[in-house]
Design a protein around this motif. Sequence first.
Motif, mmCIF file in Angstrom:
data_model
loop_
_atom_site.group_PDB
_atom_site.id
_atom_site.type_symbol
_atom_site.label_atom_id
_atom_site.label_comp_id
_atom_site.label_asym_id
_atom_site.label_seq_id
_atom_site.Cartn_x
_atom_site.Cartn_y
_atom_site.Cartn_z
ATOM 1 N N LEU A 1 25.828 58.759 28.718
ATOM 2 C CA LEU A 1 25.828 60.064 29.372
ATOM 3 C C LEU A 1 26.351 59.906 30.795
ATOM 4 O O LEU A 1 25.778 59.183 31.614
ATOM 5 N N PHE A 2 27.471 60.579 31.065
ATOM 6 C CA PHE A 2 28.094 60.585 32.390
ATOM 7 C C PHE A 2 27.631 61.833 33.115
ATOM 8 O O PHE A 2 27.841 62.954 32.633
ATOM 9 N N THR A 3 27.015 61.667 34.280
ATOM 10 C CA THR A 3 26.438 62.805 35.003
ATOM 11 C C THR A 3 26.994 62.884 36.413
ATOM 12 O O THR A 3 27.143 61.860 37.091
ATOM 13 N N LEU A 4 27.313 64.110 36.834
ATOM 14 C CA LEU A 4 27.682 64.386 38.217
ATOM 15 C C LEU A 4 26.488 65.016 38.929
ATOM 16 O O LEU A 4 25.894 65.977 38.431
ATOM 17 N N LEU A 5 26.134 64.443 40.076
ATOM 18 C CA LEU A 5 25.101 65.018 40.933
ATOM 19 C C LEU A 5 25.758 65.692 42.128
ATOM 20 O O LEU A 5 26.743 65.181 42.669
ATOM 21 N N ASP A 6 25.236 66.822 42.538
ATOM 22 C CA ASP A 6 25.700 67.459 43.764
ATOM 23 C C ASP A 6 25.462 66.491 44.920
ATOM 24 O O ASP A 6 24.353 65.973 45.101
ATOM 25 N N GLY A 7 26.507 66.251 45.720
ATOM 26 C CA GLY A 7 26.413 65.251 46.766
ATOM 27 C C GLY A 7 25.403 65.561 47.838
ATOM 28 O O GLY A 7 24.938 64.661 48.539
ATOM 29 N N GLN A 8 25.040 66.835 47.994
ATOM 30 C CA GLN A 8 24.090 67.216 49.031
ATOM 31 C C GLN A 8 22.673 67.333 48.489
ATOM 32 O O GLN A 8 21.740 66.723 49.010
ATOM 33 N N SER A 9 22.501 68.085 47.408
ATOM 34 C CA SER A 9 21.160 68.310 46.862
ATOM 35 C C SER A 9 20.712 67.209 45.914
ATOM 36 O O SER A 9 19.520 67.086 45.626
ATOM 37 N N LEU A 10 21.664 66.447 45.374
ATOM 38 C CA LEU A 10 21.408 65.414 44.362
ATOM 39 C C LEU A 10 20.860 65.996 43.063
ATOM 40 O O LEU A 10 20.227 65.294 42.275
ATOM 41 N N GLU A 11 21.125 67.281 42.851
ATOM 42 C CA GLU A 11 20.737 67.912 41.597
ATOM 43 C C GLU A 11 21.878 67.772 40.588
ATOM 44 O O GLU A 11 23.053 67.786 40.960
ATOM 45 N N PRO A 12 21.567 67.621 39.301
ATOM 46 C CA PRO A 12 22.617 67.483 38.288
ATOM 47 C C PRO A 12 23.534 68.704 38.238
ATOM 48 O O PRO A 12 23.077 69.842 38.287
ATOM 49 N N VAL A 13 24.840 68.438 38.152
ATOM 50 C CA VAL A 13 25.843 69.495 38.028
ATOM 51 C C VAL A 13 26.276 69.632 36.575
ATOM 52 O O VAL A 13 26.311 70.725 36.028
#
Length: 400
Positions: free
Chosen positions: A329-341
């Motif tokens: 599973l490849f996941t992108l996190l928001d760089g500021q909030s660190l919440e999953p995008v």
Amino acid sequence: MGYDTAGRVRGRVTRVRIVSERFRRRPGTVGSWHMVSGYRQLRDVDAAPRFFDRDGLFEHDGDEADSDVGALIDLDLDDVPDLPARPSIVAGDVSAAGGVLWVVDSSLPLAVSVDADHTVHEYVLPGAVGISRRIWATTGGCWIAGGDGLFRVDVGETPRHVDDIPVLAGATLGDTLLSCRAEGRWTLHGPGGHRIEVNAPEGYVASVAVDADGFVVAVRVGDSAFRLVRVHPEGALTVGPVLPHTRRQQHRMFLGGTPLRLFLGEHAAPVLEDLTLGEPRTLPKGLMSAGQVGPFVWFTDHPPDGTGRSGWWPLPGPVTYDRARQFWLFTLLDGQSLEPVTSTPIFATRPPVTIDEHGTVWVIADGIRPIPDSTMQWPNELDIAALLDVARNHTTDSAE
């Protein structure tokens, strides 16, 4: 049994055995276990499980427990079909800038550029065969580096061999490349061949990232300490103090996020102006393979099933997916909030990753693929080899 193996082999599977080891709790700790020698056991199975983890140890009440750690597989190396012909290019690394996607081959001294209209141009490097290389795109060209040194490719020009010292790590800021080379030598390579030698501190370069003020490098100083170093685009160097870290931490250290943070396991600490760390934020789980890509932090991990300590994270909740073929599973996190995008199934554990000017994230995972906007959607492939073949045929037809 781990990630310390190298090379490839092909064979027909003739036997599968699961390997289990005994673990003992470290005195005075809750979640720290060590392996006890002399208790390895093998058992035959018809099929290996998809993943091995140690979550059961955290739920165990006693001081000793047996846990499956891997699979021992017997292969018949002769009973396999011949390999198919190699494609014209096998992507080894990818990078985007200025509306162009650049790809370097995994072992051939070959790079191609792909324009927005899928027009392909190829460039043959004056380098060796059999070397893996990294690529960093800039406006009007790219930098390519590997075990045989550094190369510069300008659009429409013959590639140049800039340096023959191997490059261990690097990053670009605009048109400037910071190359962290062997022997502790760092160099800033600018447009037109301009270069600045940087007096780098001793240590192993664990990660290189960029922010608004320049480059930031995480340098390990021994087994249980590290420091952060800022390299300004004009060549000035700011060396931060030595900072401790927990030696038993098994995850790779990397820099990423906005503001810039240092990630180690499940902890993400902001990088302060004096190159110390602020109060860390704890993530739901440790990031094993991760990095910086544009405004995002990316990482790969096993797809969750809801039973682990982190639940369904980074997925938004229970998800049904096809388990016929193992994927990561490849996941992108928001760089500021660190919440999953977004989270995407791929067939790679540590993929090369880049982002283009339109915000599309590209990965090399069983081919070059753009990450979809929707979670758990399989990515399509951009067939670079087919595009290159068309370009070569067109060139041949025009010559005739």
